[in-house]
Design a protein around this motif. Structure first.
Motif, PDB file in Angstrom:
ATOM      1  N   GLU A  49       1.033  -1.042   0.105  1.00  0.00           N
ATOM      2  CA  GLU A  49       0.008   0.136  -0.004  1.00  0.00           C
ATOM      3  C   GLU A  49       0.763   1.301   0.085  1.00  0.00           C
ATOM      4  OE1 GLU A  49      -3.721   1.067   2.650  1.00  0.00           O
ATOM      5  OE2 GLU A  49      -3.209  -1.280   2.857  1.00  0.00           O
ATOM      6  N   LEU A  67       4.076  10.550  -3.309  1.00  0.00           N
ATOM      7  CA  LEU A  67       4.019  10.953  -1.959  1.00  0.00           C
ATOM      8  C   LEU A  67       5.281  10.325  -1.199  1.00  0.00           C
ATOM      9  CD1 LEU A  67       1.004  11.170  -3.080  1.00  0.00           C
ATOM     10  CD2 LEU A  67       0.163  10.121  -1.087  1.00  0.00           C
ATOM     11  N   LEU A 114      -1.934   9.517   4.885  1.00  0.00           N
ATOM     12  CA  LEU A 114      -3.326   9.154   3.817  1.00  0.00           C
ATOM     13  C   LEU A 114      -3.918   7.779   4.315  1.00  0.00           C
ATOM     14  CD1 LEU A 114      -4.062  10.699   1.855  1.00  0.00           C
ATOM     15  CD2 LEU A 114      -3.227   9.577   0.130  1.00  0.00           C
ATOM     16  N   GLU A 118      -5.290   8.014   7.828  1.00  0.00           N
ATOM     17  CA  GLU A 118      -6.712   9.029   7.729  1.00  0.00           C
ATOM     18  C   GLU A 118      -7.748   8.209   7.061  1.00  0.00           C
ATOM     19  OE1 GLU A 118      -4.780  13.585   7.058  1.00  0.00           O
ATOM     20  OE2 GLU A 118      -5.635  12.422   5.491  1.00  0.00           O
ATOM     21  N   GLY A 119      -7.085   7.359   6.280  1.00  0.00           N
ATOM     22  CA  GLY A 119      -8.217   6.324   5.524  1.00  0.00           C
ATOM     23  C   GLY A 119      -8.803   5.385   6.451  1.00  0.00           C
ATOM     24  N   PHE A 120      -7.841   5.066   7.357  1.00  0.00           N
ATOM     25  CA  PHE A 120      -8.216   3.844   8.484  1.00  0.00           C
ATOM     26  C   PHE A 120      -9.541   4.287   9.265  1.00  0.00           C
ATOM     27  CE2 PHE A 120      -7.278   1.594  12.174  1.00  0.00           C
ATOM     28  CZ  PHE A 120      -6.968   0.054  11.660  1.00  0.00           C
ATOM     29  N   LYS A 177     -11.256   7.265   8.591  1.00  0.00           N
ATOM     30  CA  LYS A 177     -12.285   8.120   7.826  1.00  0.00           C
ATOM     31  C   LYS A 177     -13.756   7.362   8.098  1.00  0.00           C
ATOM     32  CE  LYS A 177     -13.444  10.694   3.937  1.00  0.00           C
ATOM     33  NZ  LYS A 177     -14.533   9.949   3.501  1.00  0.00           N
ATOM     34  N   PRO A 178     -13.897   6.132   8.083  1.00  0.00           N
ATOM     35  CA  PRO A 178     -15.211   5.718   8.154  1.00  0.00           C
ATOM     36  C   PRO A 178     -15.807   6.282   9.763  1.00  0.00           C
ATOM     37  CG  PRO A 178     -14.026   3.770   7.515  1.00  0.00           C
ATOM     38  CD  PRO A 178     -13.115   5.032   7.673  1.00  0.00           C
ATOM     39  N   VAL A 192      -6.899   1.124  -1.274  1.00  0.00           N
ATOM     40  CA  VAL A 192      -6.607   2.127  -0.165  1.00  0.00           C
ATOM     41  C   VAL A 192      -7.796   2.376   0.330  1.00  0.00           C
ATOM     42  CG1 VAL A 192      -5.379   3.993   0.801  1.00  0.00           C
ATOM     43  CG2 VAL A 192      -4.582   2.727  -1.307  1.00  0.00           C
ATOM     44  N   PRO A 193      -8.463   1.763   1.401  1.00  0.00           N
ATOM     45  CA  PRO A 193      -9.718   2.064   2.115  1.00  0.00           C
ATOM     46  C   PRO A 193      -9.849   3.506   2.882  1.00  0.00           C
ATOM     47  CG  PRO A 193      -8.676  -0.039   2.867  1.00  0.00           C
ATOM     48  CD  PRO A 193      -7.824   0.618   2.194  1.00  0.00           C
ATOM     49  N   GLY A 194     -10.840   4.019   2.636  1.00  0.00           N
ATOM     50  CA  GLY A 194     -11.052   5.374   3.369  1.00  0.00           C
ATOM     51  C   GLY A 194     -10.588   6.631   2.559  1.00  0.00           C
ATOM     52  N   VAL A 195      -9.564   6.291   1.560  1.00  0.00           N
ATOM     53  CA  VAL A 195      -9.031   7.376   0.901  1.00  0.00           C
ATOM     54  C   VAL A 195      -9.585   7.704  -0.515  1.00  0.00           C
ATOM     55  CG1 VAL A 195      -6.888   8.401  -0.212  1.00  0.00           C
ATOM     56  CG2 VAL A 195      -6.788   6.935   2.153  1.00  0.00           C
ATOM     57  N   THR A 196     -10.595   8.880  -0.722  1.00  0.00           N
ATOM     58  CA  THR A 196     -10.981   8.926  -2.018  1.00  0.00           C
ATOM     59  C   THR A 196     -10.275   9.265  -3.199  1.00  0.00           C
ATOM     60  OG1 THR A 196     -11.490  11.299  -1.620  1.00  0.00           O
ATOM     61  CG2 THR A 196     -13.111   9.936  -0.653  1.00  0.00           C
ATOM     62  N   ASN A 217      -9.159  13.049  -3.318  1.00  0.00           N
ATOM     63  CA  ASN A 217      -8.101  13.374  -2.180  1.00  0.00           C
ATOM     64  C   ASN A 217      -6.735  12.816  -2.689  1.00  0.00           C
ATOM     65  OD1 ASN A 217      -6.909  14.143   0.171  1.00  0.00           O
ATOM     66  ND2 ASN A 217      -7.874  12.502   1.393  1.00  0.00           N
ATOM     67  N   PHE A 218      -6.806  11.506  -2.859  1.00  0.00           N
ATOM     68  CA  PHE A 218      -5.501  10.943  -3.461  1.00  0.00           C
ATOM     69  C   PHE A 218      -4.907  11.488  -4.397  1.00  0.00           C
ATOM     70  CE2 PHE A 218      -3.645   7.677  -6.188  1.00  0.00           C
ATOM     71  CZ  PHE A 218      -2.215   7.577  -5.659  1.00  0.00           C
ATOM     72  N   TYR A 245     -13.672   5.312  -2.592  1.00  0.00           N
ATOM     73  CA  TYR A 245     -12.326   4.916  -2.104  1.00  0.00           C
ATOM     74  C   TYR A 245     -11.510   4.534  -3.131  1.00  0.00           C
ATOM     75  CZ  TYR A 245     -14.588   6.149   2.462  1.00  0.00           C
ATOM     76  OH  TYR A 245     -15.103   6.727   3.409  1.00  0.00           O
ATOM     77  N   LEU A 246     -10.257   4.501  -3.092  1.00  0.00           N
ATOM     78  CA  LEU A 246      -9.238   4.388  -4.007  1.00  0.00           C
ATOM     79  C   LEU A 246      -9.072   2.812  -4.253  1.00  0.00           C
ATOM     80  CD1 LEU A 246      -6.938   5.389  -5.944  1.00  0.00           C
ATOM     81  CD2 LEU A 246      -5.570   5.256  -4.159  1.00  0.00           C
TER      82      LEU A 246
END
Lengths: 433, 267
Positions: A384, A393, A401, A404-406, A408-409, B112-116, B119-120, B159-160
């Motif tokens: 990842e 990045l 990222l 944050e994604g972890f 986010k929900p 990549v869960p939670g990352v749109t 945004n990415f 999400y990506l």
């Protein structure tokens, strides 16, 4: 018991309650809890539930119900961006410094001490009688004796509060601000969203916080509750939260443990009425030398037929931090047609941190709808990271990222923009950004 | 080998180009995975304005080559050089390689869960350009690229790669490439598992980027994709080495006769 010797005496506790003009029942309640606490010891590591948390150095004599001298009585600066949104109650050192306006008829959102005086018929039957009880532990007993300020949210039958109710709690230093009690009572068919945020600056190492949160729902009621703990470094936080879910009622609750130095956080969903549903999410982000010990249990009592319980534990660890996550689902004999799921997921950002996941599932009834558990903990996924880095990045940006994604929900359930921004920046600060 | 490649390096007229014409040079590259040599001395040069196809059977080392060039930590470089305009990419971290102008379209993009997606992509574009990009400016740019790729607007909010179909993942890779505007792109089996419509979209995206400032290496097993993207040079890779290089007709030869035949011709 030795730990309590430096605390106030029974007589002082009684005198203080009288001085504050507390009703007789509340004073008696406090004194009973005090007497009870005197007979208790601190949990020992020989107790399985406490085996992984070392309380050496804990001095409950430092529990202090006083308002720090000279503390300001206005909305703390840290909360300034948030108070303009939702129906907001602000407590500073246990004193209400801002109260919400324009609530629907019959809905009460006030500090608990005021509520106990003004609405004893609504407070006394519920305060530590049905959900969390003083006798549960030395922490809940001392909490009952000393709680200060706190919040009382009352929704009469059928009440609907459209805007989120926001409770912001700030402690300037050791004292009354670390003894808050939250009591949410939703009568039949009522519904609301409640968001709670606790924060403070750094405190002397080992400053105790004793918290209790109770959520009681009548038939068909629905409460969405989010609670975020962000005490400053140095605080040793002990919180017990329990929701008692009514018939066909729903409680969706989300808790986040971010702050403090040593944290013991227990939450229980009590399902003893037919058709009740409790969905619990617990989040954590442990960094530095934090030790966060989380207990999360779904209890499907024999009378809780067709109940639904769900626990999701998710969190991130970094540095030298340690997390214990003890999830449990228990479907007792008689709770037919019930569903119970546990999921735990920890993400470790570096070597040196440690997560212990201890899920357990007890099923005593032979007619269970569905039940299961899953636990994963692992290092951040290199594939990842590589994928994100291959787009330019840096490792730090990519990690940010992913983290944050972890979260986010979960953050998506915090609808108030200012509080949401605060939580996002909290995650960034933890990451050192 | 290098000589052969150069014979086919027929770039277009590039006088007056603002940026330096990119050149990716791979010299005697050797890569191993878990101690096992996979790429065994490979030479290749891709210049701006050129589209190269790298064809080979399964297990020939194509994906290892692409991951190693992009800098995946699992792949060990045992020798050789990879230069982008003279800069040795092998000394750079994966993100530095991307910022130097390299792009790899993944065969299996990571979820990549939670990352749109939005945004990415904004974060990535800012990293590549090294400057803040305003939300509106970015939205406009994103909308333009998504239109090119015939993608629904709702895609940006997803999400990506999470829950994306195979085709959607590949479109997402092409969207990233179109937006980030790399100097050199490597497409690792972007065509695998795609239907004809999705293949056309991939072709359209690559063709839209063709020009002096963009070169591509298209890694593929079959020549299906090459009907949509006409390569200038075709290389055949077998067992970690390029065994033959030629023009587009080489791809047709592979289609007609198979890799074994070509191997037998070389041997």
């Amino acid at each position: 018991m030795a730990q309590l010797t430096s605390l106030t005496s029974r007589a002082a506790l009684e005198a203080e309650a009288r001085r504050r003009g507390e009703p007789d029942w509340l004073r008696e309640f406090r004194l009973r809890a005090w007497d009870f606490a005197l007979g208790l010891d601190l949990p020992s590591r020989t107790d399985e539930k406490w085996r992984r948390t070392d309380l050496t150095g804990l001095d409950l004599g430092r529990v202090n119900p006083e308002v720090p001298a000279g503390a300001p009585q206005e909305v703390p600066e840290a909360f300034a961006p948030m108070v303009g949104e939702g129906k907001t109650l602000v407590l500073r050192n246990g004193v209400a410094v801002r109260a919400p306006e324009g609530l629907p008829a019959g809905v009460i959102v006030t500090d608990l001490e005021t509520a106990a005086r003004q609405y004893p018929d609504l407070v006394q039957p519920y305060l530590m009688t049905q959900a969390v009880r003083p006798e549960e532990s030395i922490f809940t007993a001392l909490h009952a004796a000393f709680f200060r300020g706190g919040a009382f949210v009352y929704l009469p039958r059928g009440a609907q509060v459209e805007e989120p109710i926001q409770i912001l709690t700030w402690a300037d230093g050791p004292g009354a601000g670390l003894l808050g009690h939250t009591l949410v009572v939703a009568e039949e068919g009522a519904s609301a969203r409640v968001v709670e945020y606790w924060a403070s600056p750094a405190m002397p190492e080992g400053t105790p916080h004793l918290g209790v949160v109770e959520i009681l729902t009548g038939p068909g009621a629905r409460i969405d509750y989010s609670g975020v703990q962000n005490w400053g470094p140095g605080v040793w936080s002990f919180t017990t939260r329990r929701t008692k879910v009514g018939r066909d009622a729903t409680v969706n609750w989300l808790l986040a443990e971010f702050g403090g130095e040593l944290v013991r956080s227990e939450q229980y969903t009590a399902l003893d009425q037919e058709g009740g549903e409790g969905n619990l999410k617990v989040l954590f982000f442990a960094s530095g030398n934090q030790h966060i010990d989380i207990v999360a249990e779904d209890l499907h009592y024999p009378t809780g037929r067709r109940t639904v319980g769900d626990i999701v534990g998710r969190g991130v660890l970094q540095d030298q931090s340690r997390v214990v996550f003890r999830g449990k689902g228990h479907i007792m004999r008689g709770a037919k047609g019930s569903t119970c799921f546990l999921r735990e997921n920890a993400l470790m950002l570096n070597r040196g941190c440690r997560a212990d996941s201890i899920p357990s599932l007890f099923i005593d009834d032979d007619q269970v709808e569905r039940a299961g558990h899953a636990a994963t903990s692992g290092k951040i996924d290199e594939d990842e990271l590589f994928y994100l880095m291959s787009r330019g990045l840096t490792r730090k940006q990519a990690t940010r990222l992913i983290v944050e994604g972890f979260f986010k929900p979960i953050l998506d359930t915090v609808e108030l923009p200012a509080l949401r921004r605060e939580l996002e920046s909290l995650v960034d600060r933890k990451l050192g950004l | 080998m290098t000589r052969l490649v150069k014979e086919h390096s027929f770039g277009r007229k590039g006088d007056g180009a603002v940026a330096e014409r990119p050149v990716l040079t791979i010299k005697d590259l050797r890569v191993s995975v878990d101690g096992k040599p996979i790429v065994k001395g490979l030479d290749l040069e891709v210049k701006g304005g050129e589209i190269h196809a790298l064809m080979g059977p399964n297990g020939s080392g194509k994906t290892t080559l692409s991951k190693a060039i992009a800098g995946h930590p699992r792949y060990t470089i045992d020798g050789g050089e990879v230069l982008l305009n003279g800069v040795n990419l092998l000394e750079l971290s994966p993100d530095e390689r991307a910022r130097a102008g390299l792009f790899l379209a993944f065969q299996y993009p990571v979820e990549v869960p939670g990352v749109t997606v939005a945004n990415f992509l904004r974060t990535a574009l800012q990293a590549i350009r090294g400057e803040e990009i305003g939300v509106w400016e970015f939205q406009e740019l994103l909308a333009e690229k998504m239109k090119l790729l015939e993608m629904d607007e709702s895609f940006a909010g997803r999400y990506l790669n999470e829950g994306f179909s195979g085709g959607e993942k590949k479109r997402s890779e092409m969207l990233q490439m179109a937006l980030l505007q790399p100097k050199i792109a490597i497409l690792d089996e972007t065509d695998s598992g795609l239907d004809v419509d999705a293949l056309k979209v991939v072709g359209k995206t690559v063709n839209s980027m063709r020009g002096e400032n963009f070169g591509a290496l298209i890694i593929t097993h079959y020549n299906r994709i090459l009907k949509h993207i006409r390569p200038d040079v075709v290389h055949i890779m077998v067992d970690g080495r390029i065994i033959r290089t030629g023009g587009p007709e080489l791809a047709d030869l592979v289609e007609e006769k198979g890799y074994d035949w070509i191997r037998s011709q070389v041997a």
